[in-house]
Write a protein that holds these residues in place. Structure first.
Motif, PDB file in Angstrom:
ATOM      1  N   THR A 117       0.845  -1.200   0.000  1.00  0.00           N
ATOM      2  CA  THR A 117       0.000   0.000   0.000  1.00  0.00           C
ATOM      3  C   THR A 117       0.877   1.247   0.000  1.00  0.00           C
ATOM      4  OG1 THR A 117      -1.748  -1.167   1.206  1.00  0.00           O
ATOM      5  CG2 THR A 117      -1.813   1.238   1.266  1.00  0.00           C
ATOM      6  N   HIS A 118       1.865   1.251   0.867  1.00  0.00           N
ATOM      7  CA  HIS A 118       2.797   2.385   0.949  1.00  0.00           C
ATOM      8  C   HIS A 118       3.494   2.602  -0.401  1.00  0.00           C
ATOM      9  CE1 HIS A 118       5.997   4.710   3.273  1.00  0.00           C
ATOM     10  NE2 HIS A 118       6.623   4.450   2.132  1.00  0.00           N
ATOM     11  N   GLU A 119       3.986   1.532  -1.006  1.00  0.00           N
ATOM     12  CA  GLU A 119       4.715   1.667  -2.277  1.00  0.00           C
ATOM     13  C   GLU A 119       3.800   2.163  -3.394  1.00  0.00           C
ATOM     14  OE1 GLU A 119       7.827   1.496  -2.062  1.00  0.00           O
ATOM     15  OE2 GLU A 119       7.862   0.554  -0.104  1.00  0.00           O
ATOM     16  N   ILE A 121       1.165   4.026  -3.105  1.00  0.00           N
ATOM     17  CA  ILE A 121       0.870   5.457  -2.926  1.00  0.00           C
ATOM     18  C   ILE A 121       2.028   6.284  -3.478  1.00  0.00           C
ATOM     19  CG2 ILE A 121       0.499   7.302  -1.223  1.00  0.00           C
ATOM     20  CD1 ILE A 121      -1.051   5.260   0.479  1.00  0.00           C
ATOM     21  N   HIS A 122       3.265   5.846  -3.228  1.00  0.00           N
ATOM     22  CA  HIS A 122       4.419   6.528  -3.836  1.00  0.00           C
ATOM     23  C   HIS A 122       4.284   6.570  -5.365  1.00  0.00           C
ATOM     24  CE1 HIS A 122       7.406   7.480  -0.805  1.00  0.00           C
ATOM     25  NE2 HIS A 122       7.407   6.268  -0.299  1.00  0.00           N
ATOM     26  N   VAL A 123       4.016   5.397  -5.937  1.00  0.00           N
ATOM     27  CA  VAL A 123       3.969   5.307  -7.404  1.00  0.00           C
ATOM     28  C   VAL A 123       2.880   6.220  -7.960  1.00  0.00           C
ATOM     29  CG1 VAL A 123       3.339   3.751  -9.312  1.00  0.00           C
ATOM     30  CG2 VAL A 123       5.010   3.013  -7.595  1.00  0.00           C
ATOM     31  N   GLU A 143       8.019  13.836   1.972  1.00  0.00           N
ATOM     32  CA  GLU A 143       7.161  12.937   1.191  1.00  0.00           C
ATOM     33  C   GLU A 143       6.952  11.612   1.926  1.00  0.00           C
ATOM     34  OE1 GLU A 143       5.281  13.387  -1.146  1.00  0.00           O
ATOM     35  OE2 GLU A 143       4.937  11.517  -2.233  1.00  0.00           O
ATOM     36  N   GLU A 144       8.003  11.110   2.541  1.00  0.00           N
ATOM     37  CA  GLU A 144       7.870   9.874   3.321  1.00  0.00           C
ATOM     38  C   GLU A 144       6.802  10.048   4.390  1.00  0.00           C
ATOM     39  OE1 GLU A 144       8.525   6.625   2.898  1.00  0.00           O
ATOM     40  OE2 GLU A 144       9.562   7.633   1.312  1.00  0.00           O
ATOM     41  N   GLY A 145       6.847  11.177   5.079  1.00  0.00           N
ATOM     42  CA  GLY A 145       5.864  11.447   6.127  1.00  0.00           C
ATOM     43  C   GLY A 145       4.452  11.472   5.568  1.00  0.00           C
ATOM     44  N   CYS A 173       7.687   4.883  12.280  1.00  0.00           N
ATOM     45  CA  CYS A 173       8.804   4.608  11.367  1.00  0.00           C
ATOM     46  C   CYS A 173       8.366   4.756   9.916  1.00  0.00           C
ATOM     47  CB  CYS A 173       9.304   3.186  11.620  1.00  0.00           C
ATOM     48  SG  CYS A 173      10.611   2.694  10.501  1.00  0.00           S
ATOM     49  N   PRO A 174       8.449   5.972   9.376  1.00  0.00           N
ATOM     50  CA  PRO A 174       7.937   6.186   8.027  1.00  0.00           C
ATOM     51  C   PRO A 174       8.834   5.655   6.912  1.00  0.00           C
ATOM     52  CG  PRO A 174       8.843   8.226   8.877  1.00  0.00           C
ATOM     53  CD  PRO A 174       8.931   7.211   9.987  1.00  0.00           C
ATOM     54  N   PHE A 175      10.093   5.348   7.209  1.00  0.00           N
ATOM     55  CA  PHE A 175      11.014   5.016   6.116  1.00  0.00           C
ATOM     56  C   PHE A 175      11.020   3.521   5.837  1.00  0.00           C
ATOM     57  CE2 PHE A 175      12.854   8.757   8.265  1.00  0.00           C
ATOM     58  CZ  PHE A 175      12.505   9.674   7.295  1.00  0.00           C
ATOM     59  N   MET A 176      10.809   3.183   4.607  1.00  0.00           N
ATOM     60  CA  MET A 176      10.836   1.756   4.316  1.00  0.00           C
ATOM     61  C   MET A 176      11.515   1.376   3.015  1.00  0.00           C
ATOM     62  SD  MET A 176       7.205   0.236   3.199  1.00  0.00           S
ATOM     63  CE  MET A 176       6.263   0.703   4.623  1.00  0.00           C
ATOM     64  N   GLU A 177      11.978   2.314   2.228  1.00  0.00           N
ATOM     65  CA  GLU A 177      12.569   1.881   0.975  1.00  0.00           C
ATOM     66  C   GLU A 177      13.642   2.826   0.452  1.00  0.00           C
ATOM     67  OE1 GLU A 177      10.329   4.566   0.921  1.00  0.00           O
ATOM     68  OE2 GLU A 177       8.795   3.160   0.309  1.00  0.00           O
ATOM     69  N   THR A 178      14.258   2.396  -0.625  1.00  0.00           N
ATOM     70  CA  THR A 178      15.222   3.242  -1.311  1.00  0.00           C
ATOM     71  C   THR A 178      14.683   3.511  -2.716  1.00  0.00           C
ATOM     72  OG1 THR A 178      16.398   1.260  -1.956  1.00  0.00           O
ATOM     73  CG2 THR A 178      17.226   2.425  -0.035  1.00  0.00           C
ATOM     74  N   PHE A 179      15.135   4.593  -3.309  1.00  0.00           N
ATOM     75  CA  PHE A 179      14.674   4.963  -4.642  1.00  0.00           C
ATOM     76  C   PHE A 179      15.866   5.026  -5.588  1.00  0.00           C
ATOM     77  CE2 PHE A 179      11.821   6.814  -1.593  1.00  0.00           C
ATOM     78  CZ  PHE A 179      10.589   6.436  -2.076  1.00  0.00           C
ATOM     79  N   ILE A 180      15.754   4.348  -6.694  1.00  0.00           N
ATOM     80  CA  ILE A 180      16.892   4.294  -7.600  1.00  0.00           C
ATOM     81  C   ILE A 180      16.418   4.516  -9.027  1.00  0.00           C
ATOM     82  CG2 ILE A 180      18.662   2.787  -8.573  1.00  0.00           C
ATOM     83  CD1 ILE A 180      18.844   1.463  -5.829  1.00  0.00           C
TER      84      ILE A 180
HETATM   85 ZN   LIG Z   1       8.204   5.328   1.348  1.00  0.00          ZN
END
Ligand SMILES: [Zn+2]
Length: 190
Positions: A117-119, A121-123, A143-145, A173-180
């Motif tokens: 769900t989190h990912e 929403i980012h996309v 943005e993470e927040g 803990c809002p951080f869960m990924e890296t962006f590349i």
């Molecule tokens: Zn995120």
């Protein structure tokens, strides 16, 4: 298999089925909440893959997922000429599995639903140009927040079994990924 040698075990067949269910639930929650029609979904070009289908550079030990942006789908030549970005959500089975052994224990279905769900929403926000993919660290943190808050709001009243312990465990803990972005040196990580 080198991945097993490194202690990175891909999800089993059963876990893949659970993951598929989590993806279905997450997509449904998001399409209901953001009122996205089927034809609109097709415009959001993303793919969700787990460890067994990741390339070496798509694997990390430090996040539940990586979002990689490609300028066209690498495996689909017919779409190569179409305009727009393609996002690959790379789930890190071995990192997710580690989190399942928390105290109290978390289950895969609610945890995977939370992550996907989190990912998504980012996309959605990248695809709608509400957020730049490559942004300075401070902007990424903000943005993470926002994405974290939307994820919690979306899931807090859901009836997914075991979702509440997941939300409690990751509330702060809002951080869960890296962006590349493909071709870039190093990671845009946080
Ligand atoms: Zn995120």
């Amino acid at each position: 298999m080198p991945r097993e040698r490194e202690g990175r075990f891909p999800f089993s067949g059963h876990e893949i089925l659970v993951l598929a269910e989590a993806i279905r639930i997450a997509e449904e929650l998001i399409s209901d909440h953001f009122k996205i029609s089927t034809s609109q979904w097709k415009r959001y070009r993303y793919d969700i893959q787990s460890l067994k289908d990741l390339r070496a550079e798509e694997i990390t030990d430090h996040a539940f997922a990586q979002i990689r942006r490609y300028t066209f789908p690498p495996h689909d030549k017919t779409l190569a000429s179409r305009h727009g970005d393609y996002f690959k959500i790379c789930l890190q089975d071995h990192v997710i599995r580690k989190a399942l052994s928390r105290d109290p224990p978390l289950n895969l279905l609610p945890l995977a639903t939370y992550i996907v769900t989190h990912e998504l929403i980012h996309v959605l926000r990248f695809a709608r140009f509400l957020q730049r993919f490559e942004a300075p660290e401070k902007e990424r943190d903000l943005e993470e927040g926002r994405v974290h808050a939307q994820t919690l709001a979306l899931l807090k009243d859901s009836k997914i079994p075991g979702i509440q312990p997941v939300l409690t465990a990751f509330r702060a803990c809002p951080f869960m990924e890296t962006f590349i972005t493909r071709g870039m040196e190093g990671k845009l990580s946080h």
